[in-house]
Write a protein that holds these residues in place. Structure first.
Motif, PDB file in Angstrom:
ATOM      1  N   UNK A   1      29.576  -6.395  -6.367  1.00  0.00           N
ATOM      2  CA  UNK A   1      29.449  -5.044  -5.605  1.00  0.00           C
ATOM      3  C   UNK A   1      28.033  -4.108  -5.761  1.00  0.00           C
ATOM      4  N   UNK A   2      27.745  -3.828  -4.429  1.00  0.00           N
ATOM      5  CA  UNK A   2      26.402  -2.625  -4.600  1.00  0.00           C
ATOM      6  C   UNK A   2      27.154  -1.511  -3.922  1.00  0.00           C
ATOM      7  N   UNK A   3      26.824  -1.234  -2.661  1.00  0.00           N
ATOM      8  CA  UNK A   3      27.737   0.020  -1.915  1.00  0.00           C
ATOM      9  C   UNK A   3      29.224  -0.380  -2.118  1.00  0.00           C
ATOM     10  N   UNK A   4      29.925   0.605  -2.420  1.00  0.00           N
ATOM     11  CA  UNK A   4      31.406   0.503  -2.398  1.00  0.00           C
ATOM     12  C   UNK A   4      31.913  -0.584  -1.488  1.00  0.00           C
ATOM     13  N   UNK A   5      32.471  -1.546  -1.786  1.00  0.00           N
ATOM     14  CA  UNK A   5      33.272  -2.689  -0.936  1.00  0.00           C
ATOM     15  C   UNK A   5      32.470  -3.489  -0.483  1.00  0.00           C
ATOM     16  N   UNK A   6      31.159  -3.709  -0.683  1.00  0.00           N
ATOM     17  CA  UNK A   6      30.485  -4.445  -0.260  1.00  0.00           C
ATOM     18  C   UNK A   6      29.289  -5.106  -1.093  1.00  0.00           C
ATOM     19  N   UNK A   7      28.819  -6.367  -0.885  1.00  0.00           N
ATOM     20  CA  UNK A   7      28.113  -7.112  -1.791  1.00  0.00           C
ATOM     21  C   UNK A   7      26.716  -6.558  -1.903  1.00  0.00           C
ATOM     22  N   UNK A   8      26.463  -6.642  -3.105  1.00  0.00           N
ATOM     23  CA  UNK A   8      24.827  -6.192  -3.545  1.00  0.00           C
ATOM     24  C   UNK A   8      23.903  -6.880  -2.747  1.00  0.00           C
ATOM     25  N   UNK A   9      22.730  -6.417  -2.216  1.00  0.00           N
ATOM     26  CA  UNK A   9      21.915  -7.124  -1.865  1.00  0.00           C
ATOM     27  C   UNK A   9      21.299  -8.140  -2.540  1.00  0.00           C
ATOM     28  N   UNK A  10      21.200  -7.920  -3.721  1.00  0.00           N
ATOM     29  CA  UNK A  10      20.658  -8.898  -4.698  1.00  0.00           C
ATOM     30  C   UNK A  10      21.466 -10.306  -4.760  1.00  0.00           C
ATOM     31  N   UNK A  11      22.740  -9.954  -4.479  1.00  0.00           N
ATOM     32  CA  UNK A  11      23.704 -11.163  -4.657  1.00  0.00           C
ATOM     33  C   UNK A  11      23.269 -11.984  -3.529  1.00  0.00           C
ATOM     34  N   UNK A  12      23.155 -11.180  -2.182  1.00  0.00           N
ATOM     35  CA  UNK A  12      22.946 -11.946  -0.839  1.00  0.00           C
ATOM     36  C   UNK A  12      21.520 -12.674  -1.058  1.00  0.00           C
ATOM     37  N   UNK A  13      20.519 -12.051  -1.636  1.00  0.00           N
ATOM     38  CA  UNK A  13      19.460 -12.711  -1.909  1.00  0.00           C
ATOM     39  C   UNK A  13      19.380 -14.141  -2.842  1.00  0.00           C
ATOM     40  N   UNK A  14      20.254 -13.893  -3.810  1.00  0.00           N
ATOM     41  CA  UNK A  14      20.429 -14.905  -4.705  1.00  0.00           C
ATOM     42  C   UNK A  14      21.067 -16.291  -4.021  1.00  0.00           C
ATOM     43  N   UNK A  15      22.225 -15.578  -3.085  1.00  0.00           N
ATOM     44  CA  UNK A  15      22.855 -17.095  -2.387  1.00  0.00           C
ATOM     45  C   UNK A  15      21.976 -17.617  -1.511  1.00  0.00           C
ATOM     46  N   UNK A  16      20.989 -16.910  -0.938  1.00  0.00           N
ATOM     47  CA  UNK A  16      20.041 -17.145   0.206  1.00  0.00           C
ATOM     48  C   UNK A  16      19.278 -18.162  -0.675  1.00  0.00           C
ATOM     49  N   UNK A  17      18.540 -17.663  -1.692  1.00  0.00           N
ATOM     50  CA  UNK A  17      17.412 -18.577  -2.227  1.00  0.00           C
ATOM     51  C   UNK A  17      18.008 -19.764  -2.962  1.00  0.00           C
ATOM     52  N   UNK A  18      19.119 -19.643  -3.235  1.00  0.00           N
ATOM     53  CA  UNK A  18      19.934 -20.811  -3.844  1.00  0.00           C
ATOM     54  C   UNK A  18      20.034 -22.040  -2.617  1.00  0.00           C
TER      55      UNK A  18
END
Ligand SMILES: CCCCC/C=C\C/C=C\C/C=C\C/C=C\CCCC(=O)SCCNC(=O)CCNC(=O)[C@H](O)C(C)(C)COP(=O)(O)OP(=O)(O)OC[C@H]1O[C@@H](n2cnc3c(N)ncnc32)[C@H](O)[C@@H]1OP(=O)(O)O
Length: 222
Positions: A121-138
């Motif tokens: 979680x980042x903002x309540x209920x939503x994925x943290x931008x860092x987790x999005x960056x991680x899955x994109x990078x992977x």
């Protein structure tokens, strides 16, 4: 996989050796009870497209070394037990990164079905931008590895367009756009399953590492 790896001189080990080593490790890219119906449906759809060989399911282990054919070659066995691939760092199913990747070698394309769990979680209920960056990078990184061999991320640029609800399923779709010498340029889009919502788009530069040195040598010289 063997053909791709052999092309880049990654391994002189046999495919059978690699397979038997890989089989000893848990494959996290297989369905588990935390996967939503949407995730299961998308997974089944891609599995179906694997039947004629157009797509290949990519297994996923908690240690990056397990992905490499002839992993013992790099002799990092002592440290490997203490480390984990970042997106596979949680033991409880469903709370973190749930994902499975599929490769289309002829299109130089890697897709990742991603279901972010509540611990991302980042903002309540939503994925943290860092987790999005991680899955994109992977995903982009996996694509670059299969196309170009040993690479590292030099640049990753992301535009976040719409937040990703926790527990939803998105499709991370990446491809190699250009290879110039050691430079591998890729792009990526993250969309909802129905394709209607663009969550993020990214471009990346990966640099191919010197193939005359082992991965371990390159890591230790930096
Ligand atoms: C984790 C491995 C898992 C393996 C699993 C395999 C398969 C599994 C399948 C699924 C996927 C699973 C995992 C996903 C895999 C990976 C994801 C994680 C990836 C990362 O999380 S990775 C960590 C973050 N990453 C770094 O920690 C890099 C730090 N960095 C360096 O280590 C060096 O910086 C390096 C090596 C990048 C380059 O260094 P170098 O000495 O080899 O090369 P050099 O500097 O000479 O650059 C050569 C030419 O690139 C140009 N150039 C360089 N950098 C540039 C930039 N930023 N922008 C624009 N141009 C750039 C130069 O300008 C020159 O261009 P020119 O030749 O034209 O002059």
């Amino acid at each position: 996989l063997l053909k791709t790896c052999s092309l880049h001189g990654i391994s002189t080990f046999s495919f059978q050796t690699w397979l038997s080593q890989a089989r000893q490790s848990k494959d996290y890219a297989l369905p588990n009870s935390s996967w939503s119906q949407g995730m299961m449906d998308l997974y089944s759809r891609f599995l179906e497209m694997c039947k004629d060989g157009t797509w290949k399911r990519i297994p996923s282990y908690s240690n990056s070394i397990d992905h490499i054919p002839g992993k013992a070659f790099w002799c990092v066995c002592k440290e490997r037990k203490e480390t984990r691939l970042f997106p596979r760092n949680m033991d409880t199913e469903g709370v973190g990164f749930e994902y499975a990747m599929f490769l289309n070698p002829s299109e130089k394309r890697m897709v990742c079905l991603f279901q972010p769990g509540p611990y991302l979680e980042g903002h309540p209920g939503f994925a943290h931008g860092g987790s999005t960056a991680t899955i994109i990078d992977s995903t982009i990184g996996g694509c670059a590895i299969f196309v170009a061999g040993r690479v590292m991320t030099a640049n990753l640029s992301i535009n976040y367009r719409n937040p990703i609800p926790l527990g939803s399923v998105v499709l991370v779709d990446s491809k190699v756009d250009q290879v110039e010498g050691r430079k591998v340029f890729l792009s990526c889009q993250v969309r909802s399953i129905d394709g209607q919502t663009l969550h993020a788009e990214a471009t990346a530069l990966f640099i191919r590492l010197d193939s005359t040195k082992s991965l371990q040598q390159q890591m230790s010289s930096q």
